[in-house]
Motif scaffolding. Structure first.
Motif, PDB file in Angstrom:
ATOM      1  N   VAL A 241       0.833  -1.207   0.000  1.00 17.62           N
ATOM      2  CA  VAL A 241       0.000   0.000   0.000  1.00 17.62           C
ATOM      3  C   VAL A 241       0.868   1.258   0.000  1.00 17.62           C
ATOM      4  CG1 VAL A 241      -1.773   1.298   1.238  1.00 17.62           C
ATOM      5  CG2 VAL A 241      -1.927  -1.197   1.114  1.00 17.62           C
ATOM      6  N   ALA A 242       1.853   1.322   0.886  1.00 21.55           N
ATOM      7  CA  ALA A 242       2.729   2.502   0.948  1.00 21.55           C
ATOM      8  C   ALA A 242       3.475   2.697  -0.367  1.00 21.55           C
ATOM      9  CB  ALA A 242       3.699   2.379   2.121  1.00 21.55           C
ATOM     10  N   LYS A 243       3.914   1.607  -0.970  1.00 23.24           N
ATOM     11  CA  LYS A 243       4.598   1.703  -2.266  1.00 23.24           C
ATOM     12  C   LYS A 243       3.677   2.330  -3.306  1.00 23.24           C
ATOM     13  CE  LYS A 243       6.957  -0.947  -5.806  1.00 23.24           C
ATOM     14  NZ  LYS A 243       7.340  -2.246  -6.322  1.00 23.24           N
ATOM     15  N   ARG A 244       2.431   1.929  -3.319  1.00 21.63           N
ATOM     16  CA  ARG A 244       1.478   2.499  -4.287  1.00 21.63           C
ATOM     17  C   ARG A 244       1.238   3.981  -4.018  1.00 21.63           C
ATOM     18  NH1 ARG A 244      -3.328  -1.444  -5.231  1.00 21.63           N
ATOM     19  NH2 ARG A 244      -3.943   0.247  -6.630  1.00 21.63           N
ATOM     20  N   LEU A 245       1.234   4.379  -2.750  1.00 15.68           N
ATOM     21  CA  LEU A 245       1.074   5.803  -2.422  1.00 15.68           C
ATOM     22  C   LEU A 245       2.258   6.612  -2.955  1.00 15.68           C
ATOM     23  CD1 LEU A 245      -0.226   5.567   1.252  1.00 15.68           C
ATOM     24  CD2 LEU A 245      -1.559   6.211  -0.771  1.00 15.68           C
ATOM     25  N   VAL A 246       3.469   6.093  -2.770  1.00 18.72           N
ATOM     26  CA  VAL A 246       4.658   6.805  -3.266  1.00 18.72           C
ATOM     27  C   VAL A 246       4.646   6.839  -4.791  1.00 18.72           C
ATOM     28  CG1 VAL A 246       7.184   6.796  -3.397  1.00 18.72           C
ATOM     29  CG2 VAL A 246       6.049   6.376  -1.207  1.00 18.72           C
ATOM     30  N   GLU A 247       4.292   5.736  -5.436  1.00 16.87           N
ATOM     31  CA  GLU A 247       4.224   5.728  -6.899  1.00 16.87           C
ATOM     32  C   GLU A 247       3.191   6.734  -7.412  1.00 16.87           C
ATOM     33  OE1 GLU A 247       5.688   1.137  -7.692  1.00 16.87           O
ATOM     34  OE2 GLU A 247       3.538   1.542  -7.514  1.00 16.87           O
ATOM     35  N   TYR A 248       2.074   6.865  -6.709  1.00 20.08           N
ATOM     36  CA  TYR A 248       1.062   7.860  -7.068  1.00 20.08           C
ATOM     37  C   TYR A 248       1.661   9.262  -6.925  1.00 20.08           C
ATOM     38  CZ  TYR A 248      -3.530  10.155  -7.187  1.00 20.08           C
ATOM     39  OH  TYR A 248      -4.609  10.951  -7.512  1.00 20.08           O
ATOM     40  N   ALA A 249       2.404   9.495  -5.841  1.00 16.83           N
ATOM     41  CA  ALA A 249       3.053  10.795  -5.633  1.00 16.83           C
ATOM     42  C   ALA A 249       4.020  11.104  -6.770  1.00 16.83           C
ATOM     43  CB  ALA A 249       3.801  10.801  -4.297  1.00 16.83           C
ATOM     44  N   LEU A 250       4.756  10.096  -7.224  1.00 13.17           N
ATOM     45  CA  LEU A 250       5.700  10.302  -8.324  1.00 13.17           C
ATOM     46  C   LEU A 250       4.975  10.710  -9.595  1.00 13.17           C
ATOM     47  CD1 LEU A 250       8.150   7.301  -7.770  1.00 13.17           C
ATOM     48  CD2 LEU A 250       8.331   9.644  -6.923  1.00 13.17           C
ATOM     49  N   GLU A 251       3.860  10.055  -9.882  1.00 13.61           N
ATOM     50  CA  GLU A 251       3.077  10.409 -11.070  1.00 13.61           C
ATOM     51  C   GLU A 251       2.518  11.827 -10.955  1.00 13.61           C
ATOM     52  OE1 GLU A 251       2.634   8.997 -14.087  1.00 13.61           O
ATOM     53  OE2 GLU A 251       4.207   7.670 -13.335  1.00 13.61           O
ATOM     54  N   LEU A 252       2.010  12.157  -9.782  1.00 12.14           N
ATOM     55  CA  LEU A 252       1.468  13.495  -9.550  1.00 12.14           C
ATOM     56  C   LEU A 252       2.555  14.549  -9.710  1.00 12.14           C
ATOM     57  CD1 LEU A 252      -1.192  14.875  -8.693  1.00 12.14           C
ATOM     58  CD2 LEU A 252      -0.477  14.559  -6.316  1.00 12.14           C
ATOM     59  N   ALA A 253       3.729  14.283  -9.154  1.00  8.33           N
ATOM     60  CA  ALA A 253       4.849  15.217  -9.266  1.00  8.33           C
ATOM     61  C   ALA A 253       5.264  15.389 -10.733  1.00  8.33           C
ATOM     62  CB  ALA A 253       6.027  14.731  -8.430  1.00  8.33           C
ATOM     63  N   LYS A 254       5.317  14.272 -11.477  1.00  8.16           N
ATOM     64  CA  LYS A 254       5.668  14.358 -12.908  1.00  8.16           C
ATOM     65  C   LYS A 254       4.669  15.228 -13.658  1.00  8.16           C
ATOM     66  CE  LYS A 254       6.384   9.915 -13.966  1.00  8.16           C
ATOM     67  NZ  LYS A 254       6.730   8.704 -14.732  1.00  8.16           N
ATOM     68  N   GLN A 255       3.383  15.014 -13.402  1.00  5.95           N
ATOM     69  CA  GLN A 255       2.339  15.789 -14.081  1.00  5.95           C
ATOM     70  C   GLN A 255       2.479  17.281 -13.798  1.00  5.95           C
ATOM     71  OE1 GLN A 255      -1.440  14.266 -12.750  1.00  5.95           O
ATOM     72  NE2 GLN A 255      -1.052  12.235 -13.588  1.00  5.95           N
ATOM     73  N   LYS A 256       2.921  17.619 -12.604  1.00  4.09           N
ATOM     74  CA  LYS A 256       3.018  19.024 -12.199  1.00  4.09           C
ATOM     75  C   LYS A 256       4.418  19.604 -12.386  1.00  4.09           C
ATOM     76  CE  LYS A 256      -0.729  18.569  -8.895  1.00  4.09           C
ATOM     77  NZ  LYS A 256      -1.603  19.707  -8.797  1.00  4.09           N
ATOM     78  N   GLY A 257       5.349  18.795 -12.889  1.00  3.21           N
ATOM     79  CA  GLY A 257       6.710  19.271 -13.119  1.00  3.21           C
ATOM     80  C   GLY A 257       7.495  19.503 -11.834  1.00  3.21           C
ATOM     81  N   LEU A 258       7.220  18.703 -10.814  1.00  4.80           N
ATOM     82  CA  LEU A 258       7.883  18.850  -9.519  1.00  4.80           C
ATOM     83  C   LEU A 258       8.944  17.779  -9.330  1.00  4.80           C
ATOM     84  CD1 LEU A 258       4.646  19.287  -7.368  1.00  4.80           C
ATOM     85  CD2 LEU A 258       6.178  21.116  -8.132  1.00  4.80           C
ATOM     86  N   SER A 259       9.991  18.117  -8.599  1.00  2.00           N
ATOM     87  CA  SER A 259      10.956  17.104  -8.173  1.00  2.00           C
ATOM     88  C   SER A 259      10.514  16.596  -6.800  1.00  2.00           C
ATOM     89  CB  SER A 259      12.369  17.698  -8.112  1.00  2.00           C
ATOM     90  OG  SER A 259      12.424  18.739  -7.156  1.00  2.00           O
ATOM     91  N   ILE A 260      11.115  15.509  -6.350  1.00  2.00           N
ATOM     92  CA  ILE A 260      10.730  14.868  -5.092  1.00  2.00           C
ATOM     93  C   ILE A 260      11.823  15.040  -4.041  1.00  2.00           C
ATOM     94  CG2 ILE A 260      10.247  12.627  -3.991  1.00  2.00           C
ATOM     95  CD1 ILE A 260       7.979  13.388  -5.803  1.00  2.00           C
ATOM     96  N   VAL A 261      11.400  15.360  -2.822  1.00  2.00           N
ATOM     97  CA  VAL A 261      12.298  15.397  -1.668  1.00  2.00           C
ATOM     98  C   VAL A 261      11.727  14.422  -0.638  1.00  2.00           C
ATOM     99  CG1 VAL A 261      13.244  16.790   0.218  1.00  2.00           C
ATOM    100  CG2 VAL A 261      12.962  17.799  -2.068  1.00  2.00           C
ATOM    101  N   PRO A 262      12.390  13.279  -0.432  1.00  2.00           N
ATOM    102  CA  PRO A 262      11.889  12.297   0.538  1.00  2.00           C
ATOM    103  C   PRO A 262      12.374  12.632   1.947  1.00  2.00           C
ATOM    104  CG  PRO A 262      13.776  11.386  -0.608  1.00  2.00           C
ATOM    105  CD  PRO A 262      13.539  12.766  -1.173  1.00  2.00           C
ATOM    106  N   ILE A 263      11.434  12.812   2.864  1.00  2.00           N
ATOM    107  CA  ILE A 263      11.765  13.127   4.252  1.00  2.00           C
ATOM    108  C   ILE A 263      11.423  11.953   5.171  1.00  2.00           C
ATOM    109  CG2 ILE A 263      11.238  14.650   6.217  1.00  2.00           C
ATOM    110  CD1 ILE A 263      12.848  16.025   3.965  1.00  2.00           C
ATOM    111  N   CYS A 264      10.260  11.333   4.943  1.00  2.00           N
ATOM    112  CA  CYS A 264       9.842  10.238   5.832  1.00  2.00           C
ATOM    113  C   CYS A 264      10.617   8.963   5.517  1.00  2.00           C
ATOM    114  CB  CYS A 264       8.339  10.004   5.755  1.00  2.00           C
ATOM    115  SG  CYS A 264       7.765   9.177   4.264  1.00  2.00           S
ATOM    116  N   SER A 265      10.704   8.082   6.502  1.00  3.50           N
ATOM    117  CA  SER A 265      11.519   6.875   6.360  1.00  3.50           C
ATOM    118  C   SER A 265      11.042   5.982   5.223  1.00  3.50           C
ATOM    119  CB  SER A 265      11.551   6.092   7.675  1.00  3.50           C
ATOM    120  OG  SER A 265      10.243   5.705   8.070  1.00  3.50           O
ATOM    121  N   TYR A 266       9.723   5.866   5.033  1.00  3.26           N
ATOM    122  CA  TYR A 266       9.275   4.979   3.957  1.00  3.26           C
ATOM    123  C   TYR A 266       9.667   5.535   2.588  1.00  3.26           C
ATOM    124  CZ  TYR A 266       7.195   1.854   0.813  1.00  3.26           C
ATOM    125  OH  TYR A 266       7.073   0.945  -0.210  1.00  3.26           O
ATOM    126  N   ALA A 267       9.512   6.838   2.387  1.00  2.69           N
ATOM    127  CA  ALA A 267       9.887   7.431   1.093  1.00  2.69           C
ATOM    128  C   ALA A 267      11.385   7.244   0.833  1.00  2.69           C
ATOM    129  CB  ALA A 267       9.501   8.905   1.049  1.00  2.69           C
TER     130      ALA A 267
END
Length: 118
Positions: free
Chosen positions: A50-76
């Motif tokens: 489940v957490a993996k799918r949430l992060v993958e969704y975040a990656l897609e959302l970030a790509k759509q919006k032209g954002l880079s990712i900064v992982p702060i939480c341990s799972y990310a």
């Protein structure tokens, strides 16, 4: 597992078990980056991707919006340690970190999260 994933301006969520429970990934957008702050999956649903799918969704959302990712939480952080193929989506400060540097970030995040919950 059939999971319905959606998002608001600060949370990506997954409805679990007929919508009775939710897993989530809290994030914040700042200076062209999506900062992944906190991931939570109810205990009964952990280890099922489940957490993996949430992060993958975040990656897609970030790509759509032209954002880079900064992982702060341990799972990310764990996600990017294990899935090197996604590191090109990271903020430039994180793209070239070695596995040892990722492990240090992971230890720091776990320590920070443990002290918060105490």
């Amino acid at each position: 597992m059939d999971v319905e994933i959606g998002h608001t301006s600060s949370v990506i969520y997954a409805r679990l078990k007929g919508g009775e429970e939710k897993a989530f990934l809290r994030y914040h957008v700042e200076n062209g980056s999506m900062i992944l702050l906190e991931t939570y999956t109810p205990p009964a649903f952990r280890g099922q991707g489940v957490a993996k799918r949430l992060v993958e969704y975040a990656l897609e959302l970030a790509k759509q919006k032209g954002l880079s990712i900064v992982p702060i939480c341990s799972y990310a952080i764990y996600f990017f340690l294990k899935n090197k193929e996604y590191r090109s989506l990271l903020h430039p400060d994180y793209r070239s970190l070695s596995d040892e540097e990722w492990k240090k970030l992971m230890d720091e995040a776990l320590s920070r999260e443990k002290s918060k919950s105490s």
